[in-house]
Scaffold this motif. Structure first.
Motif, PDB file in Angstrom:
ATOM      1  N   ILE A  76       0.848  -1.201   0.000  1.00 31.81           N
ATOM      2  CA  ILE A  76       0.000   0.000   0.000  1.00 31.81           C
ATOM      3  C   ILE A  76       0.878   1.243   0.000  1.00 31.81           C
ATOM      4  O   ILE A  76       0.706   2.156  -0.802  1.00 31.81           O
ATOM      5  CB  ILE A  76      -0.927   0.034   1.232  1.00 31.81           C
ATOM      6  CG1 ILE A  76      -1.922  -1.110   1.150  1.00 31.81           C
ATOM      7  CG2 ILE A  76      -1.654   1.371   1.314  1.00 31.81           C
ATOM      8  CD1 ILE A  76      -2.886  -1.164   2.295  1.00 31.81           C
ATOM      9  N   ALA A 132       2.539   1.639  -3.347  1.00 32.05           N
ATOM     10  CA  ALA A 132       1.627   2.119  -4.386  1.00 32.05           C
ATOM     11  C   ALA A 132       1.273   3.573  -4.141  1.00 32.05           C
ATOM     12  O   ALA A 132       1.038   4.337  -5.063  1.00 32.05           O
ATOM     13  CB  ALA A 132       0.365   1.270  -4.410  1.00 32.05           C
ATOM     14  N   ALA A 133       1.238   3.939  -2.866  1.00 31.51           N
ATOM     15  CA  ALA A 133       0.885   5.321  -2.572  1.00 31.51           C
ATOM     16  C   ALA A 133       2.027   6.270  -2.901  1.00 31.51           C
ATOM     17  O   ALA A 133       1.809   7.403  -3.304  1.00 31.51           O
ATOM     18  CB  ALA A 133       0.507   5.461  -1.101  1.00 31.51           C
ATOM     19  N   LEU A 134       3.254   5.779  -2.770  1.00 30.23           N
ATOM     20  CA  LEU A 134       4.401   6.634  -3.058  1.00 30.23           C
ATOM     21  C   LEU A 134       4.657   6.748  -4.553  1.00 30.23           C
ATOM     22  O   LEU A 134       5.119   7.756  -5.035  1.00 30.23           O
ATOM     23  CB  LEU A 134       5.657   6.080  -2.389  1.00 30.23           C
ATOM     24  CG  LEU A 134       5.851   6.527  -0.949  1.00 30.23           C
ATOM     25  CD1 LEU A 134       7.054   5.820  -0.354  1.00 30.23           C
ATOM     26  CD2 LEU A 134       6.031   8.030  -0.874  1.00 30.23           C
ATOM     27  N   LEU A 135       4.339   5.674  -5.255  1.00 28.33           N
ATOM     28  CA  LEU A 135       4.606   5.595  -6.688  1.00 28.33           C
ATOM     29  C   LEU A 135       4.231   6.860  -7.466  1.00 28.33           C
ATOM     30  O   LEU A 135       5.029   7.380  -8.216  1.00 28.33           O
ATOM     31  CB  LEU A 135       3.882   4.363  -7.229  1.00 28.33           C
ATOM     32  CG  LEU A 135       3.949   4.078  -8.707  1.00 28.33           C
ATOM     33  CD1 LEU A 135       5.318   3.505  -9.035  1.00 28.33           C
ATOM     34  CD2 LEU A 135       2.866   3.072  -9.069  1.00 28.33           C
TER      35      LEU A 135
END
Lengths: 460, 332
Positions: free
Chosen positions: A5, A8-11
């Motif tokens: 999570i 994916a949030a940092l991506l």
């Protein structure tokens, strides 16, 4: 799974943030390196064995004309190595070099991706000494140039940009088409409207526009209004005055244009048409009779112009028979601003290239290959190298004489993009004159109210 | 994820005794840590974290972008942003894209994927339509063309006078589309642009979903069919729950692509479209930075864009969780 999570949030950030790092180290250290004693054939003290780094906008005029001049410099100074590099994204490409304090020696800061002058005027060398020097033939350069050359390159009273190509703004038409229909090109907006009705009877249109070039009609409107109402109209615009777009002369021109829009004198669909495709509807399909543009239009449409088109330019329309400035007045400004950053390593070399470009061989070469005049006088022969457009340019410039004006606020504050939106809406009939006026006023008011933007006060 | 620890874990209790806390720091161990932990971390810090921090800082300056000098001005860039109607418009457009484009793409891709895998004949083994391997390859084609090329091609298709679309529409007798400016009318510019993006994305996500559906045991589909489930019912009640992790991933990637959308919009309507109806945040950022020479202000826009992107990703996870996504254990 929690880890994923977070990942994916940092991506997304990676793509989102423009990481613009200013190294902050650059304070001009270069300039001192290369100067030798000045002399008559080397007035700026170009040092032997030095290299000259020139980055040239590769647009409508290409960059080979600078290479041409650089070759002459190389011939006159065999130990010097000039490097001419083309670029279409001047601002993007050179931004880190300006910040880092190692900009190129010579830049043609032009095109849609050019650097806003507001941001770099403190870092540019004055170019008065170039005009004071003799050209390669031994004549002082200042005496060989058209009037008002310094104007467009002067910022806060300092002459910082040498605009090389003489550009004038006019309305362009096909002489052969007009002759065949015995039409006369319009001098006033009333005549233009009459012509529009005649065109419509023939299944043609008066004007055409393309989505990226809708603001050519802004230029046309402003120039008409300035000729009609005199210089104070221009000064109010330049200073971004409140209500500057509500000046009577501007409003009357807008009203005339609004009528043309309402009467269907514009080729429909312009707001969705790529601008060169739109221009070809005028120069190749002859769907439209007139096109307002700068004098680069002939070169730009060279490959998409009907045979025997006989492209000819006339001054922009006025409103009445007694405008404050004569009908023949022109907005003419030299374009293609060449700048020399003070932090460049070879300022003398950059100026030597400019001096060569302003000499006879290089200037004549430009006219001949680009069919456009430079700021150097007397390089266009009477036959205009066989170009009717170039002939008409010479005629228009002669007729205008001293009645030449220019304004810089649109490019100076980078407002063209915002104005395109408003103009596309207006020309496609989605907004009326009031909407156009408030839209344009909103754009200038926003800049005027923004204290972080440095303004230039225009007084004459 | 905190998997519920079983009350009694048989066999786990008698774990062999640990050999010291982490084992001795041999050269192997240290070099392993340096190469596989230290190096990536350093790269991450230098190339990811430090630009973020710098961006946060530059967003609070009046940096023009072309000189090493600037002043710290605190949060005034953000207050300016809040009042900037054109920027607000671009935020709205970007959010709209992030909602519509992923949704449309996923629905269409899921339909296509089902058609070529499990929606074939109603009798015999579970299979796709006839010729489905051909369709699978063809549907991937648009994804192999670079975005900028797709943008330019579609801009020509939409051309009011010479465009293919109006040519076809007028040829079948719809005279009102003569010279209709698809990208020049407020009502159609955004939908037309969205269509191009969806068109370009669908192929790739079809292939992604095909792979996911292939991983679902065919027996489940057979059982569903024996129970009398129709094709749409199968997609909704069998396929979707079983590949929801893939759908979630697709949604996030598509959302990020849609929040960017720079290439598409720059090719279709470089200046922001009629009344700025297709202007997206990255375009406004680019214009502010390079044309207007206001890098500090543009960086603040970038920070806002990043926050919105994070928010979007968080929303997708939240929705998945609320609708009963299996976070723990399970597949993936």
């Amino acid at each position: 799974m929690r880890g994923s999570i977070a990942a994916a949030a940092l991506l997304p950030i990676g793509g989102a943030l423009a990481s613009c790092a200013s190294s902050g180290t650059g304070t001009g250290t270069g300039a001192a390196a290369t100067t030798a004693a000045g002399s008559s054939n080397n007035p700026f003290g170009l040092a032997d064995g030095s290299t000259i780094d020139a980055v040239i906008f590769n647009g409508g005029y290409g960059y080979d004309y600078v290479t041409f001049a650089a070759d002459i410099v190389k011939k006159n100074h065999p130990t010097v190595t000039p490097n001419v590099t083309p670029s279409t994204q001047i601002a993007q490409q050179l931004q880190p070099r300006f910040v880092g304090g190692n900009p190129p020696d010579l830049i043609d800061n032009s095109g849609a991706g050019s650097i806003g002058f507001n941001t770099i005027i403190d870092q540019l060398s004055t170019l008065d000494d170039v005009l004071a020097a003799n050209n390669l033939e031994g004549t002082p350069i200042s005496s060989t140039l058209y009037d008002g050359v310094k104007g467009p390159g002067t910022y806060n009273g300092k002459f910082l940009a040498l605009n090389y190509v003489l550009t004038l703004y006019g309305v362009w038409y096909s002489q052969s088409l007009f002759d065949a229909n015995s039409w006369t090109p319009p001098k006033t907006w009333d005549e233009a409207k009459d012509l529009g009705a005649k065109a419509k009877a023939k299944g043609k249109y008066l004007f055409v526009w393309g989505k990226e070039a809708a603001t050519y009609y802004n230029t046309l409107a402003m120039d008409s209004a300035i000729k009609e109402g005199g210089p104070e109209v221009r000064i109010a615009l330049e200073n971004l005055d409140p209500k500057c777009w509500s000046q009577p002369a501007i409003q009357q021109v807008f009203a005339a244009m609004g009528e043309c829009v309402k009467n269907g004198y514009f080729v429909p669909g312009g707001a969705g048409t790529q601008f060169t495709a739109a221009q070809a509807q005028w120069s190749n399909d002859q769907q439209a009779l007139l096109y307002p543009s700068g004098s680069w239009i002939e070169n730009e449409m060279k490959k998409a112009t009907k045979a025997d088109f006989k492209m000819t330019g006339i001054p922009e329309m006025v409103l009445t028979s007694s405008p404050k400035m004569p009908y023949e007045s022109l907005r003419s400004a030299a374009g293609e601003p060449f700048i020399v950053p003070t932090a460049g390593k070879n300022v003398a070399g950059a100026k030597e290239i400019l001096r060569t470009m302003l000499s006879k061989d290089a200037a004549t070469n430009f006219c001949k290959t680009k069919l456009a005049p430079t700021i150097v006088k007397g390089t266009v022969p009477a036959d205009g190298f066989g170009s009717t457009a170039l002939q008409s340019q010479s005629k228009m410039l002669d007729a205008a004489g001293k009645n030449v004006f220019d304004y810089k606020f649109v490019t100076r504050y980078g407002m063209n993009k915002d104005m395109l939106v408003v103009w596309n809406s207006f020309l496609s009939g989605q907004t009326d004159v009031a909407g156009l006026t408030s839209g344009l006023q909103g754009i200038t008011d926003k800049v005027a109210a923004d204290s972080s933007i440095q303004k230039e006060k225009v007084t004459s | 994820m905190t998997a519920p620890v079983p009350a009694v874990a048989p066999g786990v209790g008698r774990k062999p005794k640990a050999r010291g806390p982490r084992g001795r720091l041999t050269f192997d161990r240290v070099s392993f840590m340096v190469v596989f932990l230290g190096l990536p971390l350093a790269l991450f810090l230098v190339f990811v974290i430090s630009p973020f921090v710098q961006a946060l800082y530059y967003a609070m300056t009046d940096w023009s972008g072309f000189s090493p000098n600037f002043n710290f001005i605190g949060f005034s860039n953000y207050t300016k942003l809040a009042q900037d109607d054109i920027f607000r418009r671009s935020v709205l457009n970007s959010v709209l894209l992030a909602i519509v484009v992923p949704f449309a793409t996923i629905v269409i891709a899921l339909l296509f994927a089902s058609l070529v895998t499990v929606a074939g004949g109603a009798s015999g083994g579970i299979r796709g339509l006839r010729g489905s391997s051909f369709y699978r390859v063809v549907s991937f084609f648009p994804y192999t063309v670079p975005a900028i090329v797709i943008g330019i091609i579609w801009a020509q298709v939409y051309d009011p006078q010479a465009g293919l679309l109006n040519g076809i529409l007028t040829a079948v007798g719809l005279e009102k589309f003569k010279s209709f400016a698809w990208l020049g009318e407020v009502a159609t510019a955004m939908p037309a642009s969205m269509f191009v993006m969806v068109w370009a994305f669908v192929g790739f996500y079809t292939v992604l979903f095909v792979a996911a559906i292939k991983g679902v045991p065919a027996e489940i589909y057979e059982a569903a069919r024996l129970d009398g489930a129709g094709r749409l019912r199968t997609i909704w009640s069998v396929t979707l729950p079983l590949i929801r992790d893939n759908v979630q991933t697709a949604w996030i990637y598509l959302g990020i692509a849609a929040l960017d959308a720079f290439v598409w919009m720059q090719a279709l309507n470089p200046f922001g479209g009629p009344n700025n109806s297709t202007l997206v945040m990255p375009q406004e950022l680019f214009n502010t930075a390079f044309a207007k020479g206001q890098f500090g202000y543009a960086t603040a826009m970038g920070v806002v864009l990043a926050l919105i992107t994070l928010l979007f990703a968080a929303c997708v996870f939240l929705v998945n969780r609320l609708t009963g996504g299996r976070d723990e254990g399970g597949r993936l």
